[in-house]
Design a protein around this motif. Sequence first.
Motif, PDB file in Angstrom:
ATOM      1  N   PRO A 204       0.902  -1.119  -0.116  1.00 53.47           N
ATOM      2  CA  PRO A 204      -0.056  -0.276  -0.018  1.00 53.47           C
ATOM      3  C   PRO A 204       1.026   0.933   0.320  1.00 53.47           C
ATOM      4  CG  PRO A 204       0.147  -0.925   2.128  1.00 53.47           C
ATOM      5  CD  PRO A 204       0.830  -1.530   1.378  1.00 53.47           C
ATOM      6  N   TRP A 205       0.038   2.460  -0.388  1.00 56.25           N
ATOM      7  CA  TRP A 205       1.178   3.731   0.051  1.00 56.25           C
ATOM      8  C   TRP A 205       0.158   4.335  -0.068  1.00 56.25           C
ATOM      9  CZ3 TRP A 205       5.996   3.856  -2.306  1.00 56.25           C
ATOM     10  CH2 TRP A 205       5.986   2.584  -2.956  1.00 56.25           C
ATOM     11  N   LYS A 206      -0.018   5.257   0.767  1.00 53.71           N
ATOM     12  CA  LYS A 206      -0.328   6.192   1.574  1.00 53.71           C
ATOM     13  C   LYS A 206       0.047   7.756   0.199  1.00 53.71           C
ATOM     14  CE  LYS A 206       0.999   8.379   5.395  1.00 53.71           C
ATOM     15  NZ  LYS A 206       1.577   9.266   6.305  1.00 53.71           N
ATOM     16  N   LEU A 207      -1.715   8.369  -0.343  1.00 57.56           N
ATOM     17  CA  LEU A 207      -1.665   9.724  -0.610  1.00 57.56           C
ATOM     18  C   LEU A 207      -0.907  10.750   0.730  1.00 57.56           C
ATOM     19  CD1 LEU A 207      -1.278  11.614  -3.070  1.00 57.56           C
ATOM     20  CD2 LEU A 207      -4.793  11.359  -1.998  1.00 57.56           C
ATOM     21  N   THR A 208      -0.001  11.483   0.437  1.00 55.71           N
ATOM     22  CA  THR A 208       0.874  12.605   1.139  1.00 55.71           C
ATOM     23  C   THR A 208       0.310  14.001   1.099  1.00 55.71           C
ATOM     24  OG1 THR A 208       2.686  13.406   0.297  1.00 55.71           O
ATOM     25  CG2 THR A 208       2.977  11.252   1.029  1.00 55.71           C
ATOM     26  N   PRO A 209       0.477  15.026   2.112  1.00 57.93           N
ATOM     27  CA  PRO A 209      -0.596  16.073   1.942  1.00 57.93           C
ATOM     28  C   PRO A 209      -0.083  16.490   0.518  1.00 57.93           C
ATOM     29  CG  PRO A 209      -0.079  15.721   4.119  1.00 57.93           C
ATOM     30  CD  PRO A 209       0.508  14.645   3.009  1.00 57.93           C
ATOM     31  N   SER A 210       1.226  16.200  -0.228  1.00 58.20           N
ATOM     32  CA  SER A 210       1.844  16.677  -0.828  1.00 58.20           C
ATOM     33  C   SER A 210       0.759  16.957  -2.247  1.00 58.20           C
ATOM     34  CB  SER A 210       3.239  16.644  -1.256  1.00 58.20           C
ATOM     35  OG  SER A 210       3.798  16.981  -0.478  1.00 58.20           O
ATOM     36  N   ALA A 211       0.022  17.231  -2.245  1.00 57.65           N
ATOM     37  CA  ALA A 211      -1.068  16.680  -3.571  1.00 57.65           C
ATOM     38  C   ALA A 211      -1.622  18.106  -3.915  1.00 57.65           C
ATOM     39  CB  ALA A 211      -1.810  15.711  -3.019  1.00 57.65           C
ATOM     40  N   ASN A 212      -1.952  17.789  -5.579  1.00 58.09           N
ATOM     41  CA  ASN A 212      -2.742  18.727  -6.036  1.00 58.09           C
ATOM     42  C   ASN A 212      -2.912  19.027  -7.059  1.00 58.09           C
ATOM     43  OD1 ASN A 212      -0.409  19.371  -7.524  1.00 58.09           O
ATOM     44  ND2 ASN A 212       0.380  20.666  -6.134  1.00 58.09           N
ATOM     45  N   ARG A 213      -2.988  20.130  -8.190  1.00 58.53           N
ATOM     46  CA  ARG A 213      -3.957  19.559  -9.238  1.00 58.53           C
ATOM     47  C   ARG A 213      -3.399  19.040 -10.300  1.00 58.53           C
ATOM     48  NH1 ARG A 213      -8.361  20.649 -11.194  1.00 58.53           N
ATOM     49  NH2 ARG A 213      -7.207  21.135 -13.463  1.00 58.53           N
ATOM     50  N   MET A 214      -1.583  19.016  -9.736  1.00 57.43           N
ATOM     51  CA  MET A 214      -0.210  19.014 -10.947  1.00 57.43           C
ATOM     52  C   MET A 214       0.018  17.794 -10.673  1.00 57.43           C
ATOM     53  SD  MET A 214       2.100  22.005 -11.210  1.00 57.43           S
ATOM     54  CE  MET A 214       3.425  21.255 -12.249  1.00 57.43           C
ATOM     55  N   GLY A 215      -0.054  17.560  -9.267  1.00 59.07           N
ATOM     56  CA  GLY A 215       0.736  15.725  -9.063  1.00 59.07           C
ATOM     57  C   GLY A 215       0.106  15.211  -7.077  1.00 59.07           C
ATOM     58  N   TYR A 216      -0.159  14.324  -6.814  1.00 60.01           N
ATOM     59  CA  TYR A 216       0.334  13.230  -6.397  1.00 60.01           C
ATOM     60  C   TYR A 216       1.261  12.820  -5.481  1.00 60.01           C
ATOM     61  CZ  TYR A 216      -5.091  14.259  -6.142  1.00 60.01           C
ATOM     62  OH  TYR A 216      -5.956  14.881  -5.321  1.00 60.01           O
ATOM     63  N   ARG A 217       2.410  13.182  -4.180  1.00 55.03           N
ATOM     64  CA  ARG A 217       3.371  12.440  -4.326  1.00 55.03           C
ATOM     65  C   ARG A 217       2.883  10.785  -2.636  1.00 55.03           C
ATOM     66  NH1 ARG A 217       8.440  14.435  -4.116  1.00 55.03           N
ATOM     67  NH2 ARG A 217       8.609  16.485  -5.088  1.00 55.03           N
ATOM     68  N   MET A 218       3.207  10.080  -3.665  1.00 53.23           N
ATOM     69  CA  MET A 218       2.765   8.377  -2.717  1.00 53.23           C
ATOM     70  C   MET A 218       3.775   7.919  -1.560  1.00 53.23           C
ATOM     71  SD  MET A 218       0.624   8.407  -4.136  1.00 53.23           S
ATOM     72  CE  MET A 218      -0.676   7.450  -3.165  1.00 53.23           C
ATOM     73  N   MET A 254      -1.124  14.661 -11.975  1.00 56.58           N
ATOM     74  CA  MET A 254      -2.749  14.745 -11.976  1.00 56.58           C
ATOM     75  C   MET A 254      -3.524  15.514 -14.240  1.00 56.58           C
ATOM     76  SD  MET A 254      -3.537  12.546  -9.980  1.00 56.58           S
ATOM     77  CE  MET A 254      -5.389  12.605  -9.367  1.00 56.58           C
ATOM     78  N   ALA A 255      -4.205  16.277 -13.340  1.00 54.20           N
ATOM     79  CA  ALA A 255      -4.702  17.107 -14.078  1.00 54.20           C
ATOM     80  C   ALA A 255      -3.983  17.642 -14.856  1.00 54.20           C
ATOM     81  CB  ALA A 255      -6.134  17.022 -14.098  1.00 54.20           C
ATOM     82  N   ASP A 256      -3.095  19.102 -14.052  1.00 54.05           N
ATOM     83  CA  ASP A 256      -2.029  19.693 -14.180  1.00 54.05           C
ATOM     84  C   ASP A 256      -0.799  19.446 -14.912  1.00 54.05           C
ATOM     85  OD1 ASP A 256      -4.445  21.689 -14.265  1.00 54.05           O
ATOM     86  OD2 ASP A 256      -3.999  22.857 -12.968  1.00 54.05           O
ATOM     87  N   ALA A 257      -0.883  17.888 -15.114  1.00 60.18           N
ATOM     88  CA  ALA A 257       0.871  17.464 -14.771  1.00 60.18           C
ATOM     89  C   ALA A 257       1.587  18.455 -15.972  1.00 60.18           C
ATOM     90  CB  ALA A 257       0.848  16.354 -15.343  1.00 60.18           C
ATOM     91  N   ASN A 258       2.695  18.281 -15.739  1.00 54.92           N
ATOM     92  CA  ASN A 258       3.955  18.727 -16.204  1.00 54.92           C
ATOM     93  C   ASN A 258       3.989  18.191 -17.768  1.00 54.92           C
ATOM     94  OD1 ASN A 258       4.820  20.963 -14.884  1.00 54.92           O
ATOM     95  ND2 ASN A 258       5.725  19.263 -14.211  1.00 54.92           N
ATOM     96  N   THR A 259       3.832  18.815 -19.233  1.00 56.84           N
ATOM     97  CA  THR A 259       4.372  18.174 -20.253  1.00 56.84           C
ATOM     98  C   THR A 259       5.463  16.795 -21.048  1.00 56.84           C
ATOM     99  OG1 THR A 259       4.651  19.432 -21.512  1.00 56.84           O
ATOM    100  CG2 THR A 259       2.218  19.918 -21.221  1.00 56.84           C
ATOM    101  N   CYS A 260       6.134  17.374 -19.766  1.00 54.31           N
ATOM    102  CA  CYS A 260       7.240  16.766 -20.052  1.00 54.31           C
ATOM    103  C   CYS A 260       8.403  16.324 -18.331  1.00 54.31           C
ATOM    104  CB  CYS A 260       8.226  17.321 -21.283  1.00 54.31           C
ATOM    105  SG  CYS A 260       8.606  18.754 -20.746  1.00 54.31           S
ATOM    106  N   GLY A 261       8.974  15.100 -18.625  1.00 59.42           N
ATOM    107  CA  GLY A 261       9.865  15.192 -17.287  1.00 59.42           C
ATOM    108  C   GLY A 261      10.571  14.341 -17.309  1.00 59.42           C
ATOM    109  N   GLY A 262      11.870  14.403 -16.801  1.00 57.92           N
ATOM    110  CA  GLY A 262      12.636  13.502 -16.851  1.00 57.92           C
ATOM    111  C   GLY A 262      13.484  12.016 -15.989  1.00 57.92           C
ATOM    112  N   TYR A 263      12.137  12.664 -15.628  1.00 61.59           N
ATOM    113  CA  TYR A 263      11.545  10.434 -13.652  1.00 61.59           C
ATOM    114  C   TYR A 263      12.203   9.479 -14.673  1.00 61.59           C
ATOM    115  CZ  TYR A 263      12.593  14.243 -10.392  1.00 61.59           C
ATOM    116  OH  TYR A 263      13.209  15.274  -9.137  1.00 61.59           O
TER     117      TYR A 263
END
Length: 329
Positions: A204-218, A254-263
């Motif tokens: 299981p992964w917990k949804l952290t408070p670092s969560a917004n329309r851009m992304g959710y940190r687990m 999430m919905a407002d995700a960046n359109t590119c990334g390197g991870y």
Amino acid sequence: MIEILTSSTLNTIQDFGRPDAISLGVSRGGAMDRLALAYGNILLGNDPDAAGIEVVFFPFRIRFDHATSFALTGARTAATLDGTPLPPDWAMQARPGQILTIPAPTAGARCYVTLRGGVDVPQVLGSRSTDLKGGFGGLAARALRRGDRLQTLPVPPLSFPATGYGLTCPTPLPDGGDVVVRALPAAEYALFAAGSQDRFWGRPWKLTPSANRMGYRMEGTETLALDSPVNLFSHGILPGTVQVPPAGQPIVQMADANTCGGYPKIATIIEPDLRVLAQTAIGQSVRFIQITRHEAVEAMRLDARHLHALACGIDTLRPDLAPAISVTS
């Protein structure tokens, strides 16, 4: 016209977003729970992607300045219209001066207030959605504030039964247990150590408070790691992409995700379950379940069939709305 009486950061105007603008480096955006928004619009005879209000911070209150047909969908709350309780996923006719009050949800995380005709704000790149990161769209490119007044697009009024009406919506909401989210292995999945692959699906992964329309940190009890270090150029990503930064804890775009990334990308959440994750409350436990591409396509088709069934149900309940509904299976 309606007036916002109380609001807070992230309560915004949203429709289905700007998927055609991703190639321009613009986030898709739009409602985090598009099925809930579409259902509210269908109840009112709007196009499924008409602009409505996405409510994330509560309590949220609005006053109706004119007789207005509205629907409330998404998260379950003890919402009231002038003190009268409203059923979930319900459409009503508000009289001038009446106040809609939406307290904190009892299940889910986001509510949608839709209005007959849809919220009338300028279209930017084909959408009325608010892009807070980009600074455009919605009402003055910002979250709604106390005192804001919103107009709707001109459409013929509806006649309403005194108690309103609704149909059962198939939108699943987290019920307090582990939230199950289906996903496909992503491009760099094979680069992750076998133990990390097993942990991603099996723990299981917990949804952290670092969560917004851009992304959710687990957050998990153990981290994820590659078999060996790898350098990646920035590449295209979409909502639903699960990236793993060096710290080893996954981030869901999430919905407002960046359109590119390197991870490196370990998985991609299917669209129907990205909505479920959007309705997950901070601190809830999430489990990722691996499925096949065929199962993912069938899940998306089932979503389309659900909307079609809802449209047909409203057609039977309210034949006067039939010409306005444009949902296909």
